[in-house]
Design an enzyme around this catalytic site. Sequence first.
Site, PDB file in Angstrom:
ATOM      1  N   SER A 176       0.802  -1.227   0.000  1.00 33.17           N
ATOM      2  CA  SER A 176       0.000   0.000   0.000  1.00 33.17           C
ATOM      3  C   SER A 176       0.833   1.274   0.000  1.00 33.17           C
ATOM      4  O   SER A 176       0.354   2.308  -0.454  1.00 33.17           O
ATOM      5  CB  SER A 176      -0.950  -0.006   1.201  1.00 33.17           C
ATOM      6  OG  SER A 176      -0.228  -0.170   2.405  1.00 33.17           O
ATOM      7  N   HIS A 204      -5.591  -3.037  -2.799  1.00 37.54           N
ATOM      8  CA  HIS A 204      -5.279  -2.075  -3.866  1.00 37.54           C
ATOM      9  C   HIS A 204      -5.253  -2.706  -5.248  1.00 37.54           C
ATOM     10  O   HIS A 204      -4.969  -2.019  -6.228  1.00 37.54           O
ATOM     11  CB  HIS A 204      -3.933  -1.403  -3.584  1.00 37.54           C
ATOM     12  CG  HIS A 204      -3.934  -0.666  -2.294  1.00 37.54           C
ATOM     13  ND1 HIS A 204      -4.442   0.612  -2.167  1.00 37.54           N
ATOM     14  CD2 HIS A 204      -3.548  -1.038  -1.051  1.00 37.54           C
ATOM     15  CE1 HIS A 204      -4.334   0.995  -0.911  1.00 37.54           C
ATOM     16  NE2 HIS A 204      -3.814   0.014  -0.205  1.00 37.54           N
ATOM     17  N   LYS A 235     -12.071   1.073  -1.812  1.00 36.38           N
ATOM     18  CA  LYS A 235     -11.010   1.712  -2.600  1.00 36.38           C
ATOM     19  C   LYS A 235     -11.404   1.689  -4.077  1.00 36.38           C
ATOM     20  O   LYS A 235     -12.232   2.472  -4.498  1.00 36.38           O
ATOM     21  CB  LYS A 235      -9.676   1.040  -2.278  1.00 36.38           C
ATOM     22  CG  LYS A 235      -9.280   1.363  -0.827  1.00 36.38           C
ATOM     23  CD  LYS A 235      -8.045   0.665  -0.323  1.00 36.38           C
ATOM     24  CE  LYS A 235      -7.788   1.137   1.120  1.00 36.38           C
ATOM     25  NZ  LYS A 235      -6.796   0.356   1.818  1.00 36.38           N
TER      26      LYS A 235
HETATM   27  C1  LIG Z   1      -6.780   0.095   3.262  1.00 31.71           C
HETATM   28  C2  LIG Z   1      -6.192  -1.227   3.537  1.00 31.71           C
HETATM   29  C3  LIG Z   1      -6.815  -2.113   4.421  1.00 31.71           C
HETATM   30  C4  LIG Z   1      -7.983  -1.713   5.251  1.00 31.71           C
HETATM   31  O1  LIG Z   1      -9.148  -1.636   4.493  1.00 31.71           O
HETATM   32  P1  LIG Z   1     -10.339  -0.685   4.982  1.00 31.71           P
HETATM   33  O2  LIG Z   1     -11.507  -1.165   4.245  1.00 31.71           O
HETATM   34  O3  LIG Z   1      -9.916   0.705   4.623  1.00 31.71           O
HETATM   35  O4  LIG Z   1     -10.447  -0.866   6.458  1.00 31.71           O
HETATM   36  C5  LIG Z   1      -6.288  -3.379   4.536  1.00 31.71           C
HETATM   37  N1  LIG Z   1      -5.199  -3.756   3.846  1.00 31.71           N
HETATM   38  C6  LIG Z   1      -4.554  -2.919   3.016  1.00 31.71           C
HETATM   39  C7  LIG Z   1      -3.350  -3.398   2.273  1.00 31.71           C
HETATM   40  C8  LIG Z   1      -5.026  -1.623   2.850  1.00 31.71           C
HETATM   41  O5  LIG Z   1      -4.372  -0.778   2.059  1.00 31.71           O
END
Ligand SMILES: *Cc1c(COP(=O)(O)O)cnc(C)c1O
Length: 389
Positions: A176, A204, A235
Amino acid sequence: MQSFAEELEQLRAQGLYRSMRVIQGAMGSRVELDGRPVLLLCSNNYLGLADHPELKRAAVQGAELGTGSGASRLVSGTMELHQRLEARLARFKGTERALLFNSGYAANTGIISALVGRGDAIFSDRLNHASIVDGALLSRANLHRYPHLDFDALEKLLQEKGGKGRRLIVTDGVFSMDGDIAPLDRLVGLARRYDALLMVDDAHGCGVLGATGRGCAELFGVQKGIDIQMGTLGKGFGSFGAYAAASGEICEYLVNTSRSFIFSTSLPPAVLAASLAAVDLVDSPEGARLRERLSSNTALFKKRLADAGFDTMGSETQIVPVFVGPAETTMEFSRALLERGIFVQGIRPPTVPAGSCRLRCTVMATHEAADLVEAADTIASVGRQLGVI
Ligand SMILES: *Cc1c(COP(=O)(O)O)cnc(C)c1O
């Protein structure tokens, strides 16, 4: 005893103080911040679906069924929409079943702590997301962290650690803060050889990567080799929530043992309806067009930054870090960019290791090419002023 105010003061002195910026009005690739229009270059809304008319319409329709689900899934909080979304996600991912979680954070902590426990072993990439680390700590299993993408080190750990208990290899699909991709084909091989479960966090990648947006597993053609594909809906999908795509057996086990699934009120209908619309859209020709656009936007932006002399840290995706180094310079960089109408966050410890602070730029399908070129040039001009390039 040290007061909280003193600790906050220390964070400030170290350049590690965090605060929130407020967006006025609608989400988009340009937003209004503190009364000024800015180019949004730090959102994970990669395909621009968070303000897509079809998702908004679906959410409004979903809200006709009520604003809340009123209970956890195992009490009275399972509505038809939960079932429909889970079936749609399983079909999309090509797995037997999918199970919803309220967020990616809740999914990782809930899945990992359910699948392994005391006496078991977790093998986790050092750059994995904080929610994976928290899930591992919560599980009380032995946590073995291997250097980033160092599969020789991982194999050595697999040979030496683990004993008779369950073994779980867990990795981000796309990292990330770095934007690089875990070579899942190699991890599938290692998991098979050492009889370990393999879990991939595709927060992602899902919706974005692979020929049809099915994520990292599709990119490597290893959908069948991954035991648990975790993905998020907040996302690339522009909605909210998360899922585990896995076998019927694993999903049923999670229903019965995963504490973040069992002890939390389920997602509300407006969110579920928006997520259903999002999966349909990602799986449509429009989704394919958005992915193409994201990919050409990313290539354009990255090349312009590289030509200016920036280190984009091996990024292979729409997450484009710009290496700076010290925390203070990074924050000054981000402040200077905001003054010039570009909203991008500086990333500091504990999110990334000390000395590797960076601007984390994220490209969207809905950015205009001209805006990205201008943004890269502005980043270069500030970077020169600050001595970063
Ligand atoms: C954003 C993210 C999460 C958490 O997801 P949310 O739905 O925002 O709680 C978990 N793992 C990774 C790699 C992330 O980037």
